[in-house]
Design a protein around this motif. Structure first.
Motif, PDB file in Angstrom:
ATOM      1  N   TRP A 196      -3.310 -19.555   5.646  1.00  0.00           N
ATOM      2  CA  TRP A 196      -2.502 -20.103   4.552  1.00  0.00           C
ATOM      3  C   TRP A 196      -1.876 -21.439   4.957  1.00  0.00           C
ATOM      4  CZ3 TRP A 196       2.656 -21.233   3.646  1.00  0.00           C
ATOM      5  CH2 TRP A 196       3.056 -21.311   2.300  1.00  0.00           C
ATOM      6  N   LEU A 197      -1.394 -21.520   6.203  1.00  0.00           N
ATOM      7  CA  LEU A 197      -0.794 -22.776   6.674  1.00  0.00           C
ATOM      8  C   LEU A 197      -1.823 -23.901   6.696  1.00  0.00           C
ATOM      9  CD1 LEU A 197       1.498 -21.618   9.628  1.00  0.00           C
ATOM     10  CD2 LEU A 197       2.250 -22.732   7.513  1.00  0.00           C
ATOM     11  N   GLN A 230      -9.627 -22.082  -4.229  1.00  0.00           N
ATOM     12  CA  GLN A 230      -8.215 -21.779  -4.531  1.00  0.00           C
ATOM     13  C   GLN A 230      -7.969 -21.528  -6.021  1.00  0.00           C
ATOM     14  OE1 GLN A 230      -5.664 -24.492  -1.842  1.00  0.00           O
ATOM     15  NE2 GLN A 230      -7.695 -25.396  -1.755  1.00  0.00           N
ATOM     16  N   LYS A 275      -4.223 -29.685   1.551  1.00  0.00           N
ATOM     17  CA  LYS A 275      -3.939 -30.306   0.243  1.00  0.00           C
ATOM     18  C   LYS A 275      -3.521 -31.768   0.383  1.00  0.00           C
ATOM     19  CE  LYS A 275      -2.144 -25.892  -1.398  1.00  0.00           C
ATOM     20  NZ  LYS A 275      -2.883 -25.293  -2.504  1.00  0.00           N
ATOM     21  N   THR A 276      -2.908 -32.107   1.505  1.00  0.00           N
ATOM     22  CA  THR A 276      -2.447 -33.497   1.696  1.00  0.00           C
ATOM     23  C   THR A 276      -3.264 -34.241   2.756  1.00  0.00           C
ATOM     24  OG1 THR A 276      -0.801 -32.706   3.285  1.00  0.00           O
ATOM     25  CG2 THR A 276      -0.055 -33.008   1.004  1.00  0.00           C
ATOM     26  N   VAL A 302      -0.912 -20.324  -6.252  1.00  0.00           N
ATOM     27  CA  VAL A 302      -1.199 -20.631  -4.851  1.00  0.00           C
ATOM     28  C   VAL A 302      -1.805 -19.378  -4.221  1.00  0.00           C
ATOM     29  CG1 VAL A 302      -0.143 -21.174  -2.625  1.00  0.00           C
ATOM     30  CG2 VAL A 302       0.614 -22.352  -4.704  1.00  0.00           C
ATOM     31  N   ILE A 346      -7.522 -29.632  -2.919  1.00  0.00           N
ATOM     32  CA  ILE A 346      -6.476 -28.906  -3.644  1.00  0.00           C
ATOM     33  C   ILE A 346      -7.034 -27.692  -4.402  1.00  0.00           C
ATOM     34  CG2 ILE A 346      -4.772 -29.148  -5.542  1.00  0.00           C
ATOM     35  CD1 ILE A 346      -4.476 -32.103  -4.500  1.00  0.00           C
ATOM     36  N   ARG A 392      -2.633 -24.980   3.178  1.00  0.00           N
ATOM     37  CA  ARG A 392      -1.544 -25.806   2.662  1.00  0.00           C
ATOM     38  C   ARG A 392      -1.619 -27.224   3.216  1.00  0.00           C
ATOM     39  NH1 ARG A 392       4.631 -24.590   1.770  1.00  0.00           N
ATOM     40  NH2 ARG A 392       5.356 -26.706   1.774  1.00  0.00           N
ATOM     41  N   THR A 438      -7.357 -14.472   2.050  1.00  0.00           N
ATOM     42  CA  THR A 438      -6.729 -15.764   2.369  1.00  0.00           C
ATOM     43  C   THR A 438      -7.682 -16.581   3.242  1.00  0.00           C
ATOM     44  OG1 THR A 438      -4.628 -14.566   2.410  1.00  0.00           O
ATOM     45  CG2 THR A 438      -4.578 -16.858   3.125  1.00  0.00           C
TER      46      THR A 438
END
Ligand code: PLP
Length: 380
Positions: free
Chosen positions: A236-237, A12, A243-244, A22, A8, A240, A51
């Protein structure tokens, strides 16, 4: 920092210019100089983009590596890595590798002078027997696609290190949450971030992670010189998705283990391949080098193509599709889909018979997935 915290926060920090929490999508191909000879570290997006830098720092942190290098696809990452080798040099590869990797070796790099040999066994001594004076790389993929064989990374490192041979591990199926090859002594980790790292079946991407300065410099050079770079939006995708990653891998793994256990008892199923099952031939190695056993389960049905067709037709939640590692469950017929480019004899030798179906177990409710599989199997 622990894994999920790094996923996370690594790379970043809040945006320097605006404070955006973000990482923004820096959708710009070029960067204006402050004055003659002075810029803010970026000039042109093929060479570098903020990015992308965020993504590269994050993937490096997740593999406990010093350098992360992002690419437009897993195969673009592999192309840059193999470009480090010179004509005449030799690669010892596992035979059970991803079909697209095999095609890249045989149809692109072999005609240009690299030499490849393939080891069918998973034993370190059989890799050692293939080593010649020209050998520079050993190429591993574990668990493998689609039969989920596991190779002992530390055992291979032990034979390669003293000879100065780089060990490459395609860590796509495990993800860095479940397995960290650099920690086991490997030199280069590659990922198709298209799969678990992106995790949502909406982006194609790749990454290489290394500790060694020489390898980092070379792979960086080829990232820019060959040009297989990811767009800022694609970076970026993936960022994202990362993070999970830990949460998703936990759910993929627990769903897959339950499904593998249940499928072993179904009368329409001949064989279940899952490294988390005690009867899996490399279960002990998987336990040693992986945190859990991942979301891929491969089954071999009894019968032939008609049984395969009936099964696939009756699945309602599992989609018939290539790829893997997304939140949704997919079923893939390896022989005619992902592995169609592998020669038939090699395919059969690797266990990919006509009734092999690879399941990418998603993060849906496991009860729904079990019912879907049972209904389709019962219809055979
Ligand atoms: C998908 C995949 C690749 C290739 O990655 P792309 O992003 O499709 O180029 C390489 N290795 C493995 C194990 C894969 O599953």
């Amino acid at each position: 920092m622990k894994f999920i915290t790094k996923s996370i926060h690594a790379g970043q920090k809040p945006d320097v210019a605006t404070g955006a929490t973000v990482v923004p999508i820096y959708q710009s191909s070029t960067f204006t100089f402050d004055s003659f000879g002075v810029n803010k570290g970026y000039e042109y997006t093929r060479a570098g983009n903020p990015t992308r830098t965020a993504l590269e720092e994050c993937v490096a942190a997740l593999e406990n590596g010093k350098y992360g290098i992002a690419f437009a696809s897993g195969l673009a990452a592999e192309t840059a890595i193999l470009s480090v080798l010179n004509s005449g040099q030799h690669v010892v590869s596992m035979q059970r590798i991803y079909g697209g990797t095999f095609r890249l070796f045989e149809d692109f790099f072999a005609p240009r002078g690299l030499q490849f040999d393939y080891v069918e066994s998973l034993e370190a001594k059989d890799f050692e027997a293939m080593i010649k004076p020209e050998t520079k790389m050993i190429w591993l993929e574990t668990p493998t696609n689609p039969t989920l064989s596991v190779v002992d990374i530390e055992a291979i490192v032990k034979i390669a290190k003293p000879k100065g041979i780089w060990v490459v591990v395609d860590n796509t199926f495990a993800s860095p949450y479940l397995q960290q090859p650099l920690e086991l002594g490997a030199d280069i980790v590659i990922h198709s971030t298209t799969k678990y790292m992106g995790g949502h079946s909406d982006v194609i991407g790749g990454a290489a992670i290394v500790n060694d300065d020489f390898l980092a410099e070379k792979i960086h050079f080829f990232q820019n010189a060959l040009g297989g770079v990811p767009s800022p939006f694609d970076c970026w995708l993936v960022l994202r998705g990362l993070k999970t990653l830990a949460l998703r891998m936990q759910q993929h793994s627990s769903n897959a283990l339950k499904i593998a256990e249940i499928l072993t008892t179904h009368k329409a199923v001949n064989k279940v391949y899952y490294p988390g099952l005690p009867q899996h031939p490399q279960h002990q190695i998987a336990k040693k080098q992986m945190k859990a056993f991942g979301g891929m389960v491969t089954i071999e049905l009894k019968g032939g193509l008609p049984e395969v067709e009936t099964f696939l037709k009756n699945l309602k939640i599992f989609a018939l599709a290539e790829s893997l590692g997304g939140v949704e469950s997919l079923a893939n017929h390896s022989a005619t889909m992902t592995h169609a480019s592998v020669p038939e004899k090699m395919r059969i030798d690797s266990g990919i018979t006509d009734t092999v179906i690879r399941l990418s177990i998603g993060i849906e409710d496991v009860e729904d997935l079990i019912l879907d599989l049972q209904r389709a199997l019962n219809s055979i």
